[in-house]
Design a protein around this motif. Structure first.
Motif, short mmCIF file in Angstrom:
data_model
loop_
_atom_site.label_atom_id
_atom_site.label_comp_id
_atom_site.label_asym_id
_atom_site.label_seq_id
_atom_site.Cartn_x
_atom_site.Cartn_y
_atom_site.Cartn_z
N ILE A 117 4.53 -13.71 30.24
CA ILE A 117 5.64 -13.88 29.30
C ILE A 117 5.12 -14.15 27.90
O ILE A 117 5.52 -13.50 26.92
N LEU A 118 4.20 -15.09 27.79
CA LEU A 118 3.70 -15.48 26.47
C LEU A 118 2.91 -14.34 25.83
O LEU A 118 3.06 -14.06 24.63
N ASN A 123 3.08 -9.44 21.90
CA ASN A 123 2.81 -7.99 21.90
C ASN A 123 1.35 -7.68 22.25
O ASN A 123 0.79 -6.68 21.82
N GLY A 124 0.76 -8.59 23.05
CA GLY A 124 -0.66 -8.48 23.35
C GLY A 124 -1.06 -7.22 24.07
O GLY A 124 -2.09 -6.61 23.76
N PHE A 125 -0.22 -6.77 25.01
CA PHE A 125 -0.58 -5.59 25.80
C PHE A 125 -0.58 -4.34 24.92
O PHE A 125 -1.52 -3.53 24.99
N ARG A 126 0.44 -4.18 24.11
CA ARG A 126 0.51 -3.00 23.23
C ARG A 126 -0.59 -3.03 22.18
O ARG A 126 -1.21 -2.00 21.88
N GLY A 147 6.77 -12.85 18.64
CA GLY A 147 6.37 -14.24 18.78
C GLY A 147 7.23 -14.93 19.82
O GLY A 147 8.14 -14.35 20.41
N ILE A 148 6.98 -16.20 20.05
CA ILE A 148 7.63 -16.94 21.14
C ILE A 148 8.88 -17.68 20.67
O ILE A 148 9.84 -17.84 21.41
N TYR A 149 8.88 -18.12 19.42
CA TYR A 149 9.95 -18.97 18.90
C TYR A 149 11.32 -18.30 18.98
O TYR A 149 11.52 -17.18 18.52
N ASN A 150 12.27 -19.00 19.63
CA ASN A 150 13.68 -18.58 19.70
C ASN A 150 13.90 -17.27 20.46
O ASN A 150 14.94 -16.62 20.29
N ASP A 206 14.65 -10.93 25.99
CA ASP A 206 13.47 -10.28 25.41
C ASP A 206 12.40 -10.06 26.47
O ASP A 206 11.63 -9.10 26.39
N VAL A 207 12.35 -10.96 27.44
CA VAL A 207 11.46 -10.80 28.59
C VAL A 207 12.27 -11.12 29.84
O VAL A 207 12.98 -12.13 29.90
#
Length: 331
Positions: A117-118, A123-126, A147-150, A206-207
């Protein structure tokens, strides 16, 4: 008089029950000198009349009515793995205490899910794929990353694992939405999560992380229309079971929606056929069923059952006793 026996795949036993765990068991109870497996069970059953305790795990023989007839003294089974549905039925468990390491095995799945999730929200994979292809490096501050916020995280199935994921996410500034048809809404209040229907979850999150059990009622529960409703640049994670989703529909939608990402630790069949598009779609990432206990984590399963047996011997409340009332809804 033999009072306990190991019943499981002999080659897996030493991966689950450490030498220390086995020493603890043999110091408390006499153990039959042969590990009972699917291959040798018929040869040994007549010799197990005095067995009252079974220590088990992956690869165990099926505990059928015929097998249990040979075990008139059996009082408890300690199963160092997850679901027992493949090896025993609800009706045959009456009068027998069964404890499983299902909750223990849920821990690494929840930890793995959190990492996915994090990383996906960064967008780490892309970005990893792009860097490999272009060799062009830009500072993340300048990139279009959620990003993670909100951000909104959708959890499908408030199972043991789903609940653990929600607990982990309490440490982050995210919005939690949950779909589970068996869930009382008040159960989510401690997690600041909102119950929603399945369509709303796919439209909003989003996830999306799948944690529903595989039951006849959940086969292909996640359909084409669900994947088509996903938000732009959303990510779908499956660490549950591949058969819960319509895999052909997922492949079709992922092919038409390159903005989406799917992270699949399970498939149906498993592994996928060598011709499957799951191997080649750039927005689908496969891992070979690594979310659950692997490596040293497997010893935690065996130790949990040793500790549970000690509680059983001391007439203390058991932590991992199988709930017969919810057996039919369990994976």
């Amino acid at each position: 008089m033999t009072q306990a026996v190991f019943m499981m795949d002999q080659h897996i036993l030493s991966d689950v029950y450490s030498d220390e765990a086995i020493q603890q068991i043999t110091s408390m109870i006499e153990v039959y000198d042969t590990v009972i497996t699917k291959d040798n069970i018929n040869d040994h059953l007549p010799l197990l009349q005095d067995v009252s305790i079974i220590f088990s795990g992956w690869g165990a023989p099926v505990f059928s009515a015929e097998v249990l007839d040979y075990l008139p003294q059996l009082t408890a089974i300690f199963y160092a793995a997850g679901s027992v549905k493949q090896i025993m039925s609800r009706d045959l468990l009456k009068g027998i205490t069964v404890s499983t390491a299902n909750t223990i095995n849920a821990r690494p799945v929840a930890e793995f899910t959190l990492s996915q999730i994090l990383f996906s929200l960064k967008n780490g994979f892309r970005l990893q794929q792009s860097l490999r292809e272009t060799k062009q490096f830009s500072n993340g501050i300048m990139l279009d990353i959620k990003g993670i916020y909100n951000q909104t995280i959708g959890i499908i199935g408030f199972s043991t694992i789903g609940k653990m994921v929600c607990e982990h996410l309490q440490n982050f500034d995210v919005d939690l939405i949950v779909y589970d048809p068996y869930l009382a809404p008040e159960m989510l209040s401690a997690y600041s999560a909102t119950p929603v229907d399945l369509d709303t979850l796919f439209q909003t999150a989003d996830v999306i992380s799948l944690h529903a059990p595989l039951l006849p009622s959940t086969v292909k529960m996640i359909k084409r229309e669900h994947f088509k409703q996903m938000k732009e640049h959303a990510t779908f994670i499956n660490t549950a079971r591949g058969a819960i989703i319509d895999e052909a529909a997922l492949i079709d939608v992922m092919g038409k929606r390159p903005d989406l990402t799917s992270l699949l630790d399970v498939t149906d069949p498993e592994p996928p056929e060598t011709t499957s598009a799951l191997y080649t779609l750039p927005n689908v990432l496969l891992t070979p069923h690594i979310a659950g206990s692997v490596g040293q984590e497997k010893f935690r399963l065996g130790q949990a059952m040793v500790d549970e047996f000690m509680r059983y011997q001391a007439n203390e409340p058991l932590l991992y006793r199988l709930d017969i009332d919810t057996f039919d809804r369990q994976a």
